[in-house]
Design a protein around this motif. Structure first.
Motif, mmCIF file in Angstrom:
data_model
loop_
_atom_site.group_PDB
_atom_site.id
_atom_site.type_symbol
_atom_site.label_atom_id
_atom_site.label_comp_id
_atom_site.label_asym_id
_atom_site.label_seq_id
_atom_site.Cartn_x
_atom_site.Cartn_y
_atom_site.Cartn_z
ATOM 1 N N ILE A 142 0.843 -1.200 0.000
ATOM 2 C CA ILE A 142 0.000 0.000 0.000
ATOM 3 C C ILE A 142 0.875 1.245 0.000
ATOM 4 N N PRO A 156 -3.700 1.375 -5.900
ATOM 5 C CA PRO A 156 -3.276 0.422 -4.873
ATOM 6 C C PRO A 156 -3.619 -1.002 -5.290
ATOM 7 N N ILE A 189 -4.117 -3.450 -3.670
ATOM 8 C CA ILE A 189 -5.133 -4.059 -2.814
ATOM 9 C C ILE A 189 -6.532 -3.827 -3.367
ATOM 10 N N PHE A 190 -6.683 -2.867 -4.271
ATOM 11 C CA PHE A 190 -7.988 -2.615 -4.885
ATOM 12 C C PHE A 190 -8.244 -3.480 -6.096
#
Lengths: 204, 204, 204
Positions: free
Chosen positions: B134, B144, B146-147
């Motif tokens: 991140i 990011p 993580i998205f």
């Protein structure tokens, strides 16, 4: 205010803030997991920052199923109803304002309960209120809402100073509602009336 | 798992994650110091976040030459061989996946060793695994990871829950390998097969 | 160095860094509250990160009117004089360099005073020095200054290692000035002479 009341407000605030994060994720076109991630970070981020700052390890959000589930429930509500809510900006801002007005008060109370004075408790309320929104905006590459011309940080600070004073002086609990309501009314009025603050010279 | 084994895995994970950060820095056209900075932040960021969350002050990464040197070695390897590795996205994602699968397990074990329950230890593993990535993506202005639609946080969570349960129950250590391997296989399969999760209605 | 001297340098550093944040806010066209917010975060961010990392809860910036007022005074100065300062990049970078050279030294001293060794104290100085600028740049969507080709993190690290050694060995206080001055001269020379470090092969 009782622990149970604070805990209830925390859950409501997490749910509301997490909805704002989930709506931003929908606007970004993220899938269901991206929505859940941004809902969790937005809903829990402010409280985690607060706990790190006062040295409450691990943060309460890490030890509570309720906090996690509140944020995930918000993601589920947004995911299933996004067709109706649409992808507009306004609902995000209104939800953010409600979360802001709840968290500035709970954050300040938690500071006073941790033995802090009025100043640090007020700043703790402010960080709790704006932390999740800052993380949401940085991760999703939006202009941080805390920068916006509409008054944002000031009503949150007023709410948290009010709550810190009320908690320190042990005044009646309904005054917390006044503090929170002042923050909310101020922020919404700034949003809907298009209040704007002075800019520096030379700025367009 | 013994302290020595955890420490070894930590060093490997830091090296791998730092390589992903260094490769991102090369893609951004940064100079050798920018490469070292992004390698250090990516390699050490997740562990620092973990230590801050459990109140382990100062973070172990600040007290260990080994951690710093692992990250800097990764930067050196990338800097000297970037002509061969090139500036493609795929190696970054594969390295990130390996780091993810190592850190979700070590983070969860460190949580259990610090006396935390299964829930907070699992979340600690998740933060350790996704934290460095991140920070890398926010600093370098990437979406990011993580998205991303490919499943990312879920395999990390599965790995960290598995590791937290194994550590809490004191089951045999090879099960940590299973937890880590599950995370890695899942993530790589999602990446290479182009799995994608459902999106909200109204999303393009 | 005496507590009073450290505290004075901290206030000066906060004021200087906060000015750099306020100037970035003016460049972004933010209103007076946005300017105050970015000044506060830039001025106080590095010290808050430092206190979180050593477990000094709550951070000193939360308990001190002086720190808050130093940052707000910087915002006020920039707001009222921005017509004269203009919206150029150079003053931001010079102010950032001065803040960097002050905070690398105070951060390292605070680390030694907290009982840390030379390595963690040096890294603490580095984080204190670069933390506020990283937050400023991430929030305002600028390329993080820490990535820039001009040497940035290295002079800060040299200054903080120097200060950590001087504080640990209890050498004479004027050597802190040497450490800080080395960082400042190095950074300014890199900026004004356009020094640049080697890039990886394949980079344009």
């Amino acid at each position: 205010m009782t622990q149970a009341a604070i805990s209830t407000l925390e859950h409501v605030g997490i749910f509301i803030f997490a909805m704002s994060g989930a709506l931003v994720a929908v606007r970004l076109g993220l899938d269901v997991f991206g929505i859940a991630v941004l809902a969790l970070i937005t809903g829990l981020g402010g409280g985690v920052a607060r706990d790190v700052l006062i040295g409450d390890n691990p943060p309460v959000a890490f030890e509570s199923w309720g906090y996690l589930l509140s944020a995930l429930a918000a993601a589920a509500v947004v995911f299933t109803s996004s067709g109706r809510i649409g992808r507009r900006e306004r609902p995000i801002l209104v939800l953010d304002a409600i979360g802001l007005s709840l968290f500035c008060v709970t954050g300040a109370i938690i500071g006073v309960d941790a033995g802090l004075g009025v100043l640090p408790s007020s700043l703790l309320g402010l960080v709790t209120a704006v932390g999740g929104g800052i993380m949401r905006d940085v991760l999703s590459n939006r202009v941080p809402i805390i920068f916006e011309g509409d008054l944002y940080a000031v009503p949150a600070l007023v709410g948290s100073v009010g709550a810190a004073v009320v908690a320190t002086q042990e005044w009646p609990s309904f005054l917390f509602v006044v503090a929170s309501g002042t923050c909310l009314a101020w922020r919404l009025a700034a949003m809907f009336r298009g209040w704007s603050a002075p800019r520096a010279r030379g700025t367009i």
